[in-house]
Design a protein around this motif. Structure first.
Motif, PDB file in Angstrom:
ATOM      1  N   MET A  42     -61.300 -10.475  -0.627  1.00 29.62           N
ATOM      2  CA  MET A  42     -60.556 -10.701   0.361  1.00 29.62           C
ATOM      3  C   MET A  42     -60.720  -9.272   1.895  1.00 29.62           C
ATOM      4  O   MET A  42     -60.802  -9.483   3.259  1.00 29.62           O
ATOM      5  N   SER A  46     -61.482 -10.588   5.591  1.00 27.77           N
ATOM      6  CA  SER A  46     -60.581 -10.286   7.074  1.00 27.77           C
ATOM      7  C   SER A  46     -61.901  -9.056   7.621  1.00 27.77           C
ATOM      8  O   SER A  46     -61.351  -9.086   9.019  1.00 27.77           O
ATOM      9  N   THR A  49     -63.265 -12.328   9.922  1.00 26.65           N
ATOM     10  CA  THR A  49     -61.700 -12.397  10.726  1.00 26.65           C
ATOM     11  C   THR A  49     -61.221 -10.917  11.843  1.00 26.65           C
ATOM     12  O   THR A  49     -61.485 -11.696  12.915  1.00 26.65           O
ATOM     13  N   TRP A  50     -61.672  -9.398  11.719  1.00 27.44           N
ATOM     14  CA  TRP A  50     -61.351  -8.655  12.618  1.00 27.44           C
ATOM     15  C   TRP A  50     -62.812  -9.297  13.405  1.00 27.44           C
ATOM     16  O   TRP A  50     -62.605  -8.694  14.548  1.00 27.44           O
ATOM     17  N   THR A  61     -54.742 -11.155  15.840  1.00 25.57           N
ATOM     18  CA  THR A  61     -55.276 -11.384  15.028  1.00 25.57           C
ATOM     19  C   THR A  61     -56.254 -10.634  14.596  1.00 25.57           C
ATOM     20  O   THR A  61     -56.199 -10.254  13.226  1.00 25.57           O
ATOM     21  N   LYS A  64     -54.470  -7.683  12.298  1.00 24.92           N
ATOM     22  CA  LYS A  64     -53.036  -8.625  11.240  1.00 24.92           C
ATOM     23  C   LYS A  64     -55.204  -9.019   9.960  1.00 24.92           C
ATOM     24  O   LYS A  64     -54.968  -8.405   9.329  1.00 24.92           O
ATOM     25  N   ALA A  65     -56.319  -9.161  10.560  1.00 29.99           N
ATOM     26  CA  ALA A  65     -57.489  -9.254  10.057  1.00 29.99           C
ATOM     27  C   ALA A  65     -57.535  -7.304   9.208  1.00 29.99           C
ATOM     28  O   ALA A  65     -58.255  -7.285   8.353  1.00 29.99           O
ATOM     29  N   LYS A  66     -57.386  -6.387  10.341  1.00 28.25           N
ATOM     30  CA  LYS A  66     -57.536  -5.213  10.034  1.00 28.25           C
ATOM     31  C   LYS A  66     -56.382  -4.430   8.901  1.00 28.25           C
ATOM     32  O   LYS A  66     -56.975  -3.762   8.001  1.00 28.25           O
ATOM     33  N   GLY A  68     -55.288  -6.970   7.301  1.00 27.41           N
ATOM     34  CA  GLY A  68     -55.973  -7.611   5.127  1.00 27.41           C
ATOM     35  C   GLY A  68     -56.966  -6.045   5.077  1.00 27.41           C
ATOM     36  O   GLY A  68     -57.180  -6.335   3.980  1.00 27.41           O
ATOM     37  N   CYS A  69     -57.858  -5.664   5.790  1.00 29.42           N
ATOM     38  CA  CYS A  69     -59.301  -4.433   5.357  1.00 29.42           C
ATOM     39  C   CYS A  69     -58.584  -3.888   4.218  1.00 29.42           C
ATOM     40  O   CYS A  69     -59.058  -3.577   3.326  1.00 29.42           O
ATOM     41  N   ALA A  72     -57.245  -5.165   1.360  1.00 29.99           N
ATOM     42  CA  ALA A  72     -58.497  -5.254   0.446  1.00 29.99           C
ATOM     43  C   ALA A  72     -58.395  -3.800  -0.261  1.00 29.99           C
ATOM     44  O   ALA A  72     -58.779  -3.334  -1.734  1.00 29.99           O
TER      45      ALA A  72
END
Length: 96
Positions: A42, A46, A49-50, A61, A64-66, A68-69, A72
């Protein structure tokens, strides 16, 4: 009074009668290993994607990816802490 306290010291639970702590340790270790693998995957997804979203200018986006990091990393920390806690509980059990 003193003799009753001496007798109370001789009464201990029989932890040898309950088996399976080795199997429980193996199961907990395997499940937490899978949890760490998922957290690392993950984090990689992420972070990728970030990076892509930041370079292309997609701020929503990237945000949201940040997140997600951070989730994780938090999941990996909690999974590692759960492994440490489970091992501590399994080690302290026979000493009670």
């Amino acid at each position: 009074m003193i003799q009753s306290l001496a007798l109370a010291d001789d009464v201990n639970p029989n932890f040898g009668a309950v088996g399976g702590s080795g199997e429980l340790r193996a199961i907990v270790g395997a499940l937490l290993t899978y949890g760490l693998i998922v957290a690392v995957l993950m984090l990689v997804i992420s972070a990728t994607t970030w990076a892509i979203a930041s370079s292309s200018g997609s701020w929503h986006t990237a945000q949201k990816a940040k997140l997600g990091c951070f989730v994780a990393i938090g999941g990996a920390v909690l999974t590692g802490a759960a492994l440490t806690w489970a091992n501590w509980l399994l080690d302290i059990g026979p000493h009670l």
